[in-house]
Design a protein around this motif. Structure first.
Motif, PDB file in Angstrom:
ATOM      1  N   MET A 194       4.647 -12.697  11.845  1.00  0.00           N
ATOM      2  CA  MET A 194       4.132 -12.117  10.610  1.00  0.00           C
ATOM      3  C   MET A 194       3.491 -10.764  10.889  1.00  0.00           C
ATOM      4  N   ARG A 195       3.939  -9.739  10.161  1.00  0.00           N
ATOM      5  CA  ARG A 195       3.336  -8.412  10.263  1.00  0.00           C
ATOM      6  C   ARG A 195       2.201  -8.311   9.263  1.00  0.00           C
ATOM      7  N   LEU A 196       1.076  -7.790   9.723  1.00  0.00           N
ATOM      8  CA  LEU A 196      -0.121  -7.677   8.898  1.00  0.00           C
ATOM      9  C   LEU A 196      -0.623  -6.241   8.868  1.00  0.00           C
ATOM     10  N   ASP A 197      -1.174  -5.867   7.744  1.00  0.00           N
ATOM     11  CA  ASP A 197      -1.951  -4.636   7.619  1.00  0.00           C
ATOM     12  C   ASP A 197      -3.410  -5.077   7.604  1.00  0.00           C
ATOM     13  N   ALA A 198      -4.125  -4.795   8.683  1.00  0.00           N
ATOM     14  CA  ALA A 198      -5.480  -5.323   8.847  1.00  0.00           C
ATOM     15  C   ALA A 198      -6.563  -4.448   8.234  1.00  0.00           C
ATOM     16  N   HIS A 199      -6.165  -3.413   7.474  1.00  0.00           N
ATOM     17  CA  HIS A 199      -7.212  -2.548   6.900  1.00  0.00           C
ATOM     18  C   HIS A 199      -6.650  -1.736   5.748  1.00  0.00           C
ATOM     19  N   HIS A 200      -6.975  -2.147   4.540  1.00  0.00           N
ATOM     20  CA  HIS A 200      -6.671  -1.317   3.373  1.00  0.00           C
ATOM     21  C   HIS A 200      -7.746  -1.552   2.326  1.00  0.00           C
ATOM     22  N   HIS A 201      -7.709  -0.734   1.285  1.00  0.00           N
ATOM     23  CA  HIS A 201      -8.717  -0.787   0.231  1.00  0.00           C
ATOM     24  C   HIS A 201      -8.044  -0.926  -1.128  1.00  0.00           C
ATOM     25  N   LEU A 202      -8.813  -1.360  -2.104  1.00  0.00           N
ATOM     26  CA  LEU A 202      -8.469  -1.327  -3.518  1.00  0.00           C
ATOM     27  C   LEU A 202      -9.757  -0.963  -4.251  1.00  0.00           C
ATOM     28  N   TRP A 203      -9.656  -0.201  -5.324  1.00  0.00           N
ATOM     29  CA  TRP A 203     -10.864   0.063  -6.115  1.00  0.00           C
ATOM     30  C   TRP A 203     -10.488   0.381  -7.553  1.00  0.00           C
ATOM     31  N   ASP A 204     -11.464   0.145  -8.411  1.00  0.00           N
ATOM     32  CA  ASP A 204     -11.325   0.390  -9.845  1.00  0.00           C
ATOM     33  C   ASP A 204     -12.512   1.252 -10.268  1.00  0.00           C
ATOM     34  N   LEU A 205     -12.267   2.524 -10.522  1.00  0.00           N
ATOM     35  CA  LEU A 205     -13.340   3.464 -10.821  1.00  0.00           C
ATOM     36  C   LEU A 205     -13.923   3.255 -12.212  1.00  0.00           C
ATOM     37  N   ALA A 263     -10.042  14.445  -4.680  1.00  0.00           N
ATOM     38  CA  ALA A 263      -9.311  14.435  -5.951  1.00  0.00           C
ATOM     39  C   ALA A 263      -7.988  13.671  -5.883  1.00  0.00           C
ATOM     40  N   PRO A 264      -7.198  13.787  -4.801  1.00  0.00           N
ATOM     41  CA  PRO A 264      -5.914  13.081  -4.773  1.00  0.00           C
ATOM     42  C   PRO A 264      -6.025  11.561  -4.812  1.00  0.00           C
ATOM     43  N   ILE A 265      -7.176  11.003  -4.411  1.00  0.00           N
ATOM     44  CA  ILE A 265      -7.306   9.536  -4.415  1.00  0.00           C
ATOM     45  C   ILE A 265      -8.353   9.066  -5.425  1.00  0.00           C
ATOM     46  N   ARG A 266      -8.833   9.972  -6.272  1.00  0.00           N
ATOM     47  CA  ARG A 266      -9.851   9.588  -7.248  1.00  0.00           C
ATOM     48  C   ARG A 266      -9.173   8.992  -8.475  1.00  0.00           C
ATOM     49  N   ARG A 267      -8.633   7.810  -8.286  1.00  0.00           N
ATOM     50  CA  ARG A 267      -8.005   7.036  -9.352  1.00  0.00           C
ATOM     51  C   ARG A 267      -8.055   5.569  -8.947  1.00  0.00           C
ATOM     52  N   ASN A 268      -7.611   4.695  -9.836  1.00  0.00           N
ATOM     53  CA  ASN A 268      -7.638   3.269  -9.539  1.00  0.00           C
ATOM     54  C   ASN A 268      -6.473   2.883  -8.636  1.00  0.00           C
ATOM     55  N   TYR A 269      -6.723   1.918  -7.755  1.00  0.00           N
ATOM     56  CA  TYR A 269      -5.681   1.358  -6.896  1.00  0.00           C
ATOM     57  C   TYR A 269      -5.734  -0.150  -6.997  1.00  0.00           C
ATOM     58  N   ALA A 270      -4.611  -0.735  -7.371  1.00  0.00           N
ATOM     59  CA  ALA A 270      -4.495  -2.177  -7.593  1.00  0.00           C
ATOM     60  C   ALA A 270      -3.463  -2.761  -6.632  1.00  0.00           C
ATOM     61  N   PRO A 271      -3.429  -4.086  -6.495  1.00  0.00           N
ATOM     62  CA  PRO A 271      -2.437  -4.699  -5.598  1.00  0.00           C
ATOM     63  C   PRO A 271      -1.002  -4.276  -5.892  1.00  0.00           C
ATOM     64  N   ALA A 272      -0.680  -4.061  -7.149  1.00  0.00           N
ATOM     65  CA  ALA A 272       0.688  -3.673  -7.494  1.00  0.00           C
ATOM     66  C   ALA A 272       1.056  -2.314  -6.924  1.00  0.00           C
ATOM     67  N   ASP A 273       0.064  -1.449  -6.707  1.00  0.00           N
ATOM     68  CA  ASP A 273       0.340  -0.134  -6.124  1.00  0.00           C
ATOM     69  C   ASP A 273       0.687  -0.234  -4.643  1.00  0.00           C
ATOM     70  N   LEU A 274       0.100  -1.221  -3.981  1.00  0.00           N
ATOM     71  CA  LEU A 274       0.341  -1.401  -2.550  1.00  0.00           C
ATOM     72  C   LEU A 274       1.619  -2.180  -2.268  1.00  0.00           C
ATOM     73  N   ALA A 275       1.993  -3.060  -3.172  1.00  0.00           N
ATOM     74  CA  ALA A 275       3.084  -3.999  -2.921  1.00  0.00           C
ATOM     75  C   ALA A 275       4.384  -3.348  -2.446  1.00  0.00           C
ATOM     76  N   PRO A 276       4.855  -2.250  -3.044  1.00  0.00           N
ATOM     77  CA  PRO A 276       6.113  -1.665  -2.566  1.00  0.00           C
ATOM     78  C   PRO A 276       6.043  -1.194  -1.115  1.00  0.00           C
ATOM     79  N   HIS A 277       4.893  -0.712  -0.694  1.00  0.00           N
ATOM     80  CA  HIS A 277       4.753  -0.245   0.687  1.00  0.00           C
ATOM     81  C   HIS A 277       4.820  -1.431   1.658  1.00  0.00           C
ATOM     82  N   LEU A 278       4.193  -2.521   1.311  1.00  0.00           N
ATOM     83  CA  LEU A 278       4.237  -3.707   2.169  1.00  0.00           C
ATOM     84  C   LEU A 278       5.665  -4.220   2.274  1.00  0.00           C
TER      85      LEU A 278
END
Length: 285
Positions: free
Chosen positions: A1-12, A26-41
């Protein structure tokens, strides 16, 4: 199993992230949800993650634990709680399953020896008693204090985030390299191969500039105490998720198959207790 051992999510819309002050964010000053990460995983065959706090907020920690309780890839949460509070044991006992460790923005404390405070160490002993891990968010300035506390508390498993943020952009090596080597001699400390791209020149970095730092981490700790982390979405200030994965794969291309498997999953499974066994920073024997 491949794991990403360090990521964040936030809701401003729920709370500010004070560390994002300034136009640089400014480039990351927005909301990040699990659905945003899913394609990368999915693109990199990563089946599980460790979700890490980004603000000193008990409310945020509860929200992250709610994410972990769902059907997504989050296997554990490194949250936040006030280590100095006398009520810390009760606060931890009240949290639901899914918490694997705590973290505090030690790098932002005015006192470089904050980790040496008696009330902080009392809190860290509470973590050890509960089988939790402590993530060290430090820079080279705080590495001596990190070494001192890890040596004083061998019963607690520590994880060094972002390799203590080496001064890559300035092309400097010392005193970071020797301090990292000293810390790695303590068997209860592991290290995340994460966050290096944002310590380099965001617009001009190239893998040859970063690989010596990554390989020093691997040489000092050994693959069984190193774990891959993307630091997404913070990493996107300097690199895409794919570029961060490619950098880690290049840094580990000299390792054996089992050693690479440790870096990309096995170490995090063991250290954070994601395999159902007690958390431990010591390598498997």
């Amino acid at each position: 199993m491949r794991l990403d051992a360090h990521h964040h999510l936030w809701d401003l819309t729920r709370r500010d992230q004070p560390w994002m002050a300034g136009p640089w964010a400014a480039p990351i000053r927005r909301n990040y949800a699990p659905a945003d990460l899913a394609p990368h995983l999915a693109a990199h065959d990563i089946a599980g993650t460790v979700l890490v706090q980004s603000s000193s907020s008990a409310e945020e920690t509860a929200e992250l634990l709610a994410v972990a309780a769902g059907d997504g890839p989050v296997r554990g949460v490194v949250g936040w709680a006030d280590l100095t509070a006398a009520a810390l044991p009760d606060a931890l006992a009240a949290l639901p399953a899914g918490l694997v460790g705590l973290r505090h923005q030690v790098q932002d404390e005015p006192d470089p020896d904050w980790l040496g405070r008696p009330d902080v160490r009392r809190g860290l002993r509470t973590l050890a008693a509960r089988g939790l891990v402590y993530d060290l968010l430090v820079t080279p300035r705080e590495l001596p204090a990190a070494h001192a506390v890890a040596r004083a508390l061998p019963e607690l498993s520590f994880v060094l985030d972002h390799a203590a943020k080496p001064p890559i952009a300035g092309g400097r090596w010392q005193p970071w390299a020797d301090a990292l080597t000293e810390l790695a001699r303590l068997p209860n400390v592991s290290c995340k191969l994460s966050g290096l791209v944002t310590e380099a020149d965001w617009s001009a970095w190239r893998p040859p500039q970063l690989l010596p730092y990554a390989r020093h981490v691997l040489a000092a700790f050994g693959p069984d105490r190193v774990m891959f982390g993307s630091d997404w979405p913070v990493c996107t200030l300097a690199a895409s998720y794919a570029e961060v994965v490619a950098l880690a794969e290049a840094a580990t291309d000299h390792l054996t198959g089992p050693e690479r498997a440790a870096v990309f999953g096995g170490t995090a499974l063991r250290v954070y207790g994601l395999d159902g066994r007690p958390a431990t920073g010591r390598p498997a024997r």
